[in-house]
Write a protein that holds these residues in place. Structure first.
Motif, PDB file in Angstrom:
ATOM      1  N   TYR B  13      39.416  48.049  42.524  1.00  0.00           N
ATOM      2  CA  TYR B  13      38.670  48.705  41.460  1.00  0.00           C
ATOM      3  C   TYR B  13      37.294  49.038  42.007  1.00  0.00           C
ATOM      4  O   TYR B  13      36.527  48.140  42.367  1.00  0.00           O
ATOM      5  CB  TYR B  13      38.545  47.799  40.225  1.00  0.00           C
ATOM      6  N   ARG B  14      37.036  50.322  42.154  1.00  0.00           N
ATOM      7  CA  ARG B  14      35.746  50.755  42.694  1.00  0.00           C
ATOM      8  C   ARG B  14      35.035  51.523  41.599  1.00  0.00           C
ATOM      9  O   ARG B  14      35.372  52.690  41.340  1.00  0.00           O
ATOM     10  CB  ARG B  14      35.964  51.614  43.938  1.00  0.00           C
ATOM     11  N   THR B  52      36.844  44.261  48.802  1.00  0.00           N
ATOM     12  CA  THR B  52      35.726  43.414  48.384  1.00  0.00           C
ATOM     13  C   THR B  52      36.201  42.168  47.652  1.00  0.00           C
ATOM     14  O   THR B  52      36.989  42.263  46.714  1.00  0.00           O
ATOM     15  CB  THR B  52      34.772  44.220  47.480  1.00  0.00           C
ATOM     16  N   TYR B  53      35.711  41.012  48.110  1.00  0.00           N
ATOM     17  CA  TYR B  53      36.065  39.715  47.523  1.00  0.00           C
ATOM     18  C   TYR B  53      35.002  38.726  47.936  1.00  0.00           C
ATOM     19  O   TYR B  53      34.212  38.986  48.840  1.00  0.00           O
ATOM     20  CB  TYR B  53      37.452  39.272  48.039  1.00  0.00           C
ATOM     21  N   ARG B  54      34.957  37.586  47.243  1.00  0.00           N
ATOM     22  CA  ARG B  54      33.985  36.551  47.598  1.00  0.00           C
ATOM     23  C   ARG B  54      34.679  35.456  48.411  1.00  0.00           C
ATOM     24  O   ARG B  54      35.817  35.118  48.139  1.00  0.00           O
ATOM     25  CB  ARG B  54      33.434  35.875  46.334  1.00  0.00           C
ATOM     26  N   VAL B 104      36.222  40.882  42.783  1.00  0.00           N
ATOM     27  CA  VAL B 104      34.990  40.201  42.377  1.00  0.00           C
ATOM     28  C   VAL B 104      34.830  40.293  40.863  1.00  0.00           C
ATOM     29  O   VAL B 104      34.798  41.386  40.304  1.00  0.00           O
ATOM     30  CB  VAL B 104      33.759  40.830  43.065  1.00  0.00           C
ATOM     31  N   VAL B 105      34.764  39.119  40.221  1.00  0.00           N
ATOM     32  CA  VAL B 105      34.626  39.111  38.762  1.00  0.00           C
ATOM     33  C   VAL B 105      33.224  38.671  38.351  1.00  0.00           C
ATOM     34  O   VAL B 105      32.493  38.055  39.116  1.00  0.00           O
ATOM     35  CB  VAL B 105      35.666  38.172  38.102  1.00  0.00           C
ATOM     36  N   ASN B 106      32.918  39.010  37.109  1.00  0.00           N
ATOM     37  CA  ASN B 106      31.615  38.667  36.549  1.00  0.00           C
ATOM     38  C   ASN B 106      31.692  37.271  35.942  1.00  0.00           C
ATOM     39  O   ASN B 106      32.490  37.026  35.035  1.00  0.00           O
ATOM     40  CB  ASN B 106      31.288  39.695  35.458  1.00  0.00           C
TER      41      ASN B 106
ATOM     42  N   TYR C 483      28.301  46.029  44.731  1.00  0.00           N
ATOM     43  CA  TYR C 483      28.881  44.894  45.439  1.00  0.00           C
ATOM     44  C   TYR C 483      29.438  45.271  46.818  1.00  0.00           C
ATOM     45  O   TYR C 483      30.625  45.101  47.099  1.00  0.00           O
ATOM     46  CB  TYR C 483      29.969  44.206  44.591  1.00  0.00           C
ATOM     47  N   ASN C 484      28.568  45.772  47.635  1.00  0.00           N
ATOM     48  CA  ASN C 484      28.985  46.237  48.951  1.00  0.00           C
ATOM     49  C   ASN C 484      28.884  45.103  49.978  1.00  0.00           C
ATOM     50  O   ASN C 484      27.848  44.917  50.621  1.00  0.00           O
ATOM     51  CB  ASN C 484      28.132  47.441  49.368  1.00  0.00           C
ATOM     52  N   THR C 485      29.967  44.364  50.129  1.00  0.00           N
ATOM     53  CA  THR C 485      29.949  43.240  51.079  1.00  0.00           C
ATOM     54  C   THR C 485      29.955  43.735  52.523  1.00  0.00           C
ATOM     55  O   THR C 485      29.543  43.013  53.426  1.00  0.00           O
ATOM     56  CB  THR C 485      31.157  42.303  50.868  1.00  0.00           C
ATOM     57  N   ASP C 486      30.418  44.945  52.713  1.00  0.00           N
ATOM     58  CA  ASP C 486      30.418  45.518  54.060  1.00  0.00           C
ATOM     59  C   ASP C 486      28.978  45.766  54.526  1.00  0.00           C
ATOM     60  O   ASP C 486      28.617  45.480  55.677  1.00  0.00           O
ATOM     61  CB  ASP C 486      31.208  46.830  54.034  1.00  0.00           C
ATOM     62  N   LEU C 487      28.164  46.271  53.611  1.00  0.00           N
ATOM     63  CA  LEU C 487      26.748  46.499  53.933  1.00  0.00           C
ATOM     64  C   LEU C 487      26.046  45.164  54.185  1.00  0.00           C
ATOM     65  O   LEU C 487      25.295  45.021  55.153  1.00  0.00           O
ATOM     66  CB  LEU C 487      26.069  47.254  52.781  1.00  0.00           C
ATOM     67  N   VAL C 488      26.304  44.192  53.319  1.00  0.00           N
ATOM     68  CA  VAL C 488      25.687  42.878  53.499  1.00  0.00           C
ATOM     69  C   VAL C 488      26.091  42.303  54.868  1.00  0.00           C
ATOM     70  O   VAL C 488      25.258  41.781  55.600  1.00  0.00           O
ATOM     71  CB  VAL C 488      26.079  41.915  52.349  1.00  0.00           C
ATOM     72  N   SER C 489      27.380  42.453  55.211  1.00  0.00           N
ATOM     73  CA  SER C 489      27.844  41.945  56.514  1.00  0.00           C
ATOM     74  C   SER C 489      27.108  42.613  57.668  1.00  0.00           C
ATOM     75  O   SER C 489      26.799  41.968  58.672  1.00  0.00           O
ATOM     76  CB  SER C 489      29.338  42.189  56.697  1.00  0.00           C
ATOM     77  N   ALA C 490      26.852  43.908  57.531  1.00  0.00           N
ATOM     78  CA  ALA C 490      26.137  44.625  58.597  1.00  0.00           C
ATOM     79  C   ALA C 490      24.723  44.079  58.744  1.00  0.00           C
ATOM     80  O   ALA C 490      24.246  43.849  59.866  1.00  0.00           O
ATOM     81  CB  ALA C 490      26.106  46.121  58.283  1.00  0.00           C
TER      82      ALA C 490
END
Lengths: 131, 248, 562
Positions: B13-14, B52-54, B104-106, C483-490
């Motif tokens: 979900y983007r 994307t995931y935590r 990723v959930v709120n 929530y861009n984890t790819d950017l954070v990783s960079a």
């Protein structure tokens, strides 16, 4: 610091069939439904006992012979049994018994509950029916 | 070591692109000791950097990586791929939470509820450190120990249909933590916490589904905590009825 | 303002909030605080509570000997005195410590400690400590949290700190925080290595930010390898397993440590034990498995009772991740990266020397761990020096006027915004982040590992320099903001490369073997030349190495024999 959300989060709602998705949930729902039968049976039962108590023994017996009531009892029996089963299953977990320093295991608590049930049932029968 | 291929079907979900979630399949080679989280990491590193995931500790204690794996709330770091051999493994965000992105959930709601139950030792006066520790027996510790093991991973909320139907329900983890402090011999805050957990949306909302305790990865039994809190509340109410002035 | 929500950050926040209820304290953390890596600490925390057989001098001496005499002794003396108070505070706040029959907090044996002084909560002290601190911090209305905000730089103007820039990960927007004082407590950087106990989030962010702000990094060559990691995953099996009586065995079933640390055996310090395992491996007395060589950790003689009561997490981890029941089977283990003794240089009060900037925890280097940290000292360190840094920052803030969001701070923030969104995020043609990260990890593992030498360190310096160049064109695949984890990783990888470089250069400069730093070409300790700290400064080109004296109060350096 602004906390507004620039893009929407996706919200999901539980559909009406949610309890079919998982066998635990289905069993839970059946247990909830059994309450209806248990409650109805209890009401009829209390009414019958009150008839006995007020001396109207014949009308009480007549009510018990009523085919409708018998049919209901047959239907209610499995539901009540299932309800009783879940009740005893949970009670051992929820209310373990403490004796000094040791805490009972679920099956021990369950056993105590069943023994108590038998004793109380016997007492009720002795006092109310066989006196 | 032999390598098999697992098909992982992940919810995407983007919010900047999609109106609603969809599934995306990835093929991941795996060995016997690989977990779902390893597969997600493989996808992120090699196939699709946008997934994307935590996650963090990958040893089942930080509580970040919860997801619905094959419909059941699990820590992805503790779900092995080989257990699903031959099947497509569905990985979805935890249920009952709104989705920020992919998996990723709120979890704002829980963070607020956590503060509500006042999860700290309430004491009229904290004694100075020079006087040493508060003594606590092994039995006193045992009374609350399991409930202090909650890692706030949110699996129990995801498993709880009561929470799914009524978001205001305080929920398994928060009540378990409230009970953890109520049962702690060092705490004096029962009078403060009782009204909170016995509110309309507190313990009495729970109808004993019991799934919270089934999915808990740390062996905590939130259902037990809720029922015990009910019993404590009921006996307290009874006591105050019998002895209105100061029966404790 | 506190950067980092682990043990040190939370302790600093509570200390500052308690000191001055009118002060606004912000905790900015890239994860929810209870996810911080403190959570993974297992064995315990050291403090002198049993004064019938223990005392401050003994704890100090053990720590200093463990550090191979590189620890600053004034810092150690301060630490051991504060440790009991901090532990008792933690107990008062609700930490569920394991107890003796008389109700006192139990203590267990730990590596390098000459008596039992390690407090524990089964084998999950880090988890309990973190949750206790976090839940206690919720009590304070003047602590404000910014969860899942990733700090990208420290704003420095006119020789003092004015705040930080941080990305709200959820919205993807960069914001500037103005603050009178900043405490950084972002922990270690284990993820620059391939095989580490550290979680995904341990990327040395704070070390790199302080370094870029002109603060030196100290003792960076001192990297701790823990002797007992699960070979496939790097999951830590706590030292408490040995504290409770576990044995290390080679493939001949021999307790091989008798050749290395005959008096201490399994309770020797981590650096020596890790090297002992490497020697067994090199000389062919280890087992061979799909993930390389390993030795056995034997707990079977402890019995189910002890294992379940005192080491339940070890049992859970071995069963879940290896399918092994430690009550009946041996656990395969090998050494791997665990902890950074080095970090941002601070004094005893957490002050970095840059006005307004304080640091604590693993990312700081006070230095009380010197060349090798003793197990169970680090959690206590987080509390003692976290509190010091929090108080120091609060007192400093009380003396300062509010910073202005004018130039040049605004300019710095705009520059940071350009760096992140116009350069890092927009880059289209280059390598994947994961490729560069994997190469960095391989380089560090192979060339800056347990054993080091001139050639391989020189290679590492070169390779990391190349990777830094390649990083400039690396591609962030995810172009979204939310929530861009790819950017954070960079951005994390960019930090890690800086930190990795300082480690390689410092290791090259220390031409001796001391504590965790083992040079095959200089196998002896050389007090004449190297009884001093190496500090690393950022320059336009390669890092510049300088030295600082070691504070020696009462314990003269001696041979380190266990």
């Amino acid at each position: 610091m602004s906390k507004e959300k620039p893009f929407p989060e996706y919200r999901r709602k539980l559909g009406p069939g949610w309890w079919l998705s998982n066998s635990h949930f289905t069993r839970y729902m059946i247990r909830e439904w059994t309450s209806f039968f248990v409650a109805l049976f209890s009401l009829i039962y209390i009414y019958e006992i009150s008839l006995f108590a007020s001396g109207a023994k014949d009308s009480a017996l007549a009510l018990m012979r009523n085919p409708g009531i018998i049919a209901f009892n047959i239907v209610a029996l499995p539901f009540t049994l299932y309800h009783a089963f879940t009740w005893f299953y949970l009670i051992g977990k929820v209310q373990p018994i403490k004796l000094g320093k040791t805490t009972s295991k679920p099956w021990q608590a369950l056993l105590v509950n069943i023994v108590l049930l038998l004793i109380i049932s016997y007492a009720v029968i002795q006092i109310l029916v066989l006196r | 070591m032999s390598q098999d291929i697992a098909t992982i079907r992940v919810t995407r979900y983007r919010p900047e692109k999609d109106g609603k979630p969809f599934f995306q399949d990835y093929k991941v080679p795996y060995r016997k000791d690989m977990v779902v989280l390893d597969a997600l990491n493989y996808i992120k590193a090699n196939l699709d950097g946008t997934l994307t995931y935590r996650w963090s500790c990958r040893m089942g204690v930080c509580g970040s990586c919860g997801a619905n794996v094959d419909g059941v709330p699990k820590l992805t770091c503790a779900s092995f791929l080989h257990e699903f051999k031959g099947r497509t493994i569905k990985v979805e965000p935890l249920t009952h939470f709104s989705v920020i992105k992919d998996l990723v959930v709120n979890m704002d709601d829980f963070m607020h509820k956590l503060v509500e139950i006042k999860p700290w030792i309430i004491k009229e006066k904290e004694s100075p450190p020079e006087e040493g520790e508060y003594r606590q027996s092994a039995e006193e510790l045992e009374r609350y120990a399991q409930f202090s093991s909650c890692i706030n991973c949110m699996l129990c909320y995801s498993a709880c249909p009561v929470y799914g139907l009524n978001e205001k329900f305080l929920g398994p983890a928060a009540i378990a933590l409230a009970y953890r402090y109520i049962e702690d011999s060092r705490d004096e805050g029962k009078d403060v916490r009782f009204p909170i957990v016995h509110e309309l949306e507190g313990v009495w909302e729970c109808t004993l589904v019991g799934e919270c305790s089934v999915v808990c990865p740390k062996g905590v039994d939130p259902m037990l905590a809720i029922q015990k809190t009910k019993i404590l509340g009921a006996t307290n109410a009874l006591k105050s009825l019998v002895m209105p002035r100061g029966g404790k | 303002m506190i950067i980092g929500g682990g043990a040190a950050g939370l302790r600093a926040a509570i200390a500052a909030a308690e000191l001055d209820p009118k002060l606004d304290v912000a905790i900015v953390s890239k994860v929810y605080p209870m996810r911080s890596h403190t959570v993974s600490a297992e064995g315990g925390m050291a403090a002198v509570l049993r004064t019938d057989y223990d005392n401050f001098d003994l704890h100090a001496y053990d720590t200093i000997k463990g550090s191979d005499f590189l620890a600053d002794q004034d810092a150690v003396e301060f630490f051991v005195k504060e440790a009991p108070k901090e532990s008792i505070r933690l107990e008062h706040w609700g930490c569920p410590f394991s107890r003796d029959p008389d109700g006192r907090i139990s203590v267990r044996a730990f590596g390098g400690m000459s008596v039992k002084r390690t407090l524990f909560a089964t084998d999950k002290i880090g988890f309990h400590l973190l949750h206790t601190l976090f839940q206690t911090s919720l009590k304070f209305e003047n602590i404000h949290r910014y969860d899942e905000w990733f700090t990208t730089s420290i704003l420095v103007d006119n020789g003092r700190v004015d705040g930080v820039t941080a990305i709200d990960i959820r919205s993807g927007e960069l914001a500037s925080f103005l603050a009178k004082a900043v405490v950084i407590a972002t922990g270690g950087c284990g993820r620059i290595y391939q095989f580490t106990t550290n979680g995904w989030i341990k990327t040395g962010d704070g070390m790199a930010m302080a370094y870029r702000a002109g603060v030196p990094l100290k003792d960076m060559e001192m990297v701790q390898y823990h002797p007992t990691l699960l070979p496939n995953t790097g999951i830590l099996i706590t030292e408490a397993a040995r504290g409770e009586g576990g044995h290390l065995l080679n493939k001949d079933g021999e307790r091989f440590l008798k050749k290395y640390v005959p008096n201490k055996m399994e309770l020797g310090p981590r650096d020596i034990l890790s090297r002992a395992e490497m020697t067994e491996i090199k000389e062919g007395r280890a087992f061979e498995g799909p993930y390389g060589s390993y030795v056995h950790l034997d707990l079977t003689h402890l019995g189910a009772g002890t294992i379940e009561a005192k080491l339940p997490f070890v049992k859970e981890l071995a069963e879940r991740y290896l399918g092994i029941d430690p009550v009946h089977e041996m656990i395969p283990v090998r050494p791997g990266q665990h902890y950074m003794m080095g970090g941002v240089h601070t004094d005893i009060h957490g002050y970095t020397g840059l006005p307004g900037l304080y640091a604590a925890g693993e990312m700081a280097c006070v230095s009380m761990n010197g060349a090798n940290r003793l197990g169970s000292n680090s959690l206590t360190e987080c509390l003692v020096f976290g509190a010091e840094a929090g108080i120091g920052a609060a007192q400093y803030a009380a003396r300062q006027g509010s910073p202005n969001f004018g130039n040049p701070v605004q300019g710095l923030a705009l520059e940071e915004e350009k760096r992140i969104y116009d350069r890092v995020l927009k880059s289209e043609r280059g390598e994947k982040i994961s490729t560069i990260r994997a190469e960095m990890q391989k380089t560090m593992e192979e060339h800056v590992g347990i054993y080091r030498d001139e050639n391989s360190l020189k290679q590492a310096c070169g390779l990391i320099g190349d990777l830094k160049q390649r990083m400039k064109n690396a591609v962030v695949e995810d172009k979204d903001r939310v929530y861009n984890t790819d950017l954070v990783s960079a951005l994390e990888l960019d930090f890690m490369l800086d930190v990795a470089e300082t480690i390689a250069y410092a290791a090259l400069a220390r031409k001796e073997s001391r504590g965790a730093h083992a040079r095959t070409d200089y196998p002896k300790r050389d007090d004449a030349q190297f009884l001093k700290h190496l500090v690393v400064y950022e320059t336009e080109t390669v890092p510049r190495i300088d030295t600082m004296p070691v504070s020696i109060t009462r314990w003269k350096p001696e041979a380190r024999v266990y």
